[in-house]
Design a protein around this motif. Structure first.
Motif, mmCIF file in Angstrom:
data_model
loop_
_atom_site.group_PDB
_atom_site.id
_atom_site.type_symbol
_atom_site.label_atom_id
_atom_site.label_comp_id
_atom_site.label_asym_id
_atom_site.label_seq_id
_atom_site.Cartn_x
_atom_site.Cartn_y
_atom_site.Cartn_z
ATOM 1 N N GLN A 1 41.087 48.976 43.678
ATOM 2 C CA GLN A 1 40.699 47.539 43.405
ATOM 3 C C GLN A 1 41.577 46.634 42.499
ATOM 4 O O GLN A 1 41.790 45.580 42.814
ATOM 5 C CB GLN A 1 39.186 47.353 43.097
ATOM 6 N N PHE B 1 44.587 45.689 44.751
ATOM 7 C CA PHE B 1 44.401 44.453 45.346
ATOM 8 C C PHE B 1 44.414 43.232 44.629
ATOM 9 O O PHE B 1 45.018 42.330 44.922
ATOM 10 C CB PHE B 1 42.744 44.583 45.973
ATOM 11 N N GLU B 2 43.591 43.220 43.282
ATOM 12 C CA GLU B 2 43.899 42.189 42.519
ATOM 13 C C GLU B 2 45.312 41.559 42.055
ATOM 14 O O GLU B 2 45.485 40.466 42.103
ATOM 15 C CB GLU B 2 42.686 42.335 41.374
ATOM 16 N N ILE C 1 38.924 36.595 43.200
ATOM 17 C CA ILE C 1 38.830 37.334 44.400
ATOM 18 C C ILE C 1 37.400 37.975 44.311
ATOM 19 O O ILE C 1 37.035 38.577 43.475
ATOM 20 C CB ILE C 1 39.845 38.630 44.353
ATOM 21 N N SER D 1 38.084 35.753 49.610
ATOM 22 C CA SER D 1 37.051 36.709 49.757
ATOM 23 C C SER D 1 37.791 38.105 50.352
ATOM 24 O O SER D 1 38.548 37.830 51.365
ATOM 25 C CB SER D 1 35.581 36.382 50.657
ATOM 26 N N LEU D 2 37.261 39.224 49.941
ATOM 27 C CA LEU D 2 38.238 40.435 50.455
ATOM 28 C C LEU D 2 37.068 41.464 50.479
ATOM 29 O O LEU D 2 36.467 41.941 49.558
ATOM 30 C CB LEU D 2 39.232 41.065 49.684
ATOM 31 N N THR D 3 36.805 41.974 51.758
ATOM 32 C CA THR D 3 35.932 42.913 52.005
ATOM 33 C C THR D 3 36.622 44.103 52.722
ATOM 34 O O THR D 3 37.063 43.957 54.024
ATOM 35 C CB THR D 3 34.991 42.417 52.998
ATOM 36 N N ASP E 1 33.216 46.359 48.800
ATOM 37 C CA ASP E 1 33.926 47.708 49.510
ATOM 38 C C ASP E 1 32.378 48.168 50.145
ATOM 39 O O ASP E 1 31.604 48.843 49.817
ATOM 40 C CB ASP E 1 34.220 48.484 48.448
ATOM 41 N N PHE F 1 35.545 40.612 45.870
ATOM 42 C CA PHE F 1 35.715 41.941 46.369
ATOM 43 C C PHE F 1 34.277 42.802 46.741
ATOM 44 O O PHE F 1 33.453 42.535 45.814
ATOM 45 C CB PHE F 1 36.513 42.715 45.302
#
Length: 160
Positions: A19, A22-23, A5, A42-44, A9, A7
């Protein structure tokens, strides 16, 4: 199977615990989907102004939203055979954007924790990246049932 991932922010408000959530919840989603190869996503995390801009510019919807997903591979591309991914490289699913502002409002509106809402939005977007949708009642039942299974399995129940 390994889930990688990327990540980011942009709000600088996400805690280390969030966080890690999320993982963990996305890894649980990958397990439920039985993904067999190393996979990247990808996580934004963004604010309402940024997700509004993305929604307007890429989806022609002039308002903020809670989550947006952009898949790298389109089903139609796969059918044409032009997106054969090398086996020695992680498979790239795509990008997820979650509005922290909207997640906070929705968590309050729905009466559950911010973590549960953020987990829901991450899983929802992740399922979209994996070809799930909710355009028909049957598809919605299947997708939302799977979301609930993943979230409950991870411990993010509606009461959480």
């Amino acid at each position: 199977m390994t889930l990688i991932i990327g990540f980011s922010d942009e709000t600088n408000e996400i805690t280390e615990v969030q966080q890690e959530m999320f993982e963990g919840v996305l890894a649980r989603a990958a397990e439920h989907l039985e993904l067999t190869r190393e996979t990247e996503v990808s996580l934004t995390i963004v604010d309402d102004a940024r997700i509004h801009e993305i929604n307007r510019d890429y989806r022609n919807v002039d308002r903020p939203t809670d989550v947006i997903s952009f898949a790298i591979n389109d089903v139609s591309d796969e059918e044409e055979g032009i997106n054969e991914w090398p086996e020695n490289m992680p498979y790239e699913l795509g990008d997820l954007f979650i509005s922290l502002d909207t997640a906070k409002r929705q968590a309050e509106d729905y009466g559950h924790s911010l973590e549960r809402e953020l987990g829901f939005l991450a899983v929802h977007g992740f399922l979209h990246l994996n070809g799930f949708d909710h355009q028909t009642p049957e598809d919605e039942k299947r997708m939302f049932g799977l979301q609930d299974d993943i979230l409950n399995d991870y411990g993010l129940t509606r009461e959480a």
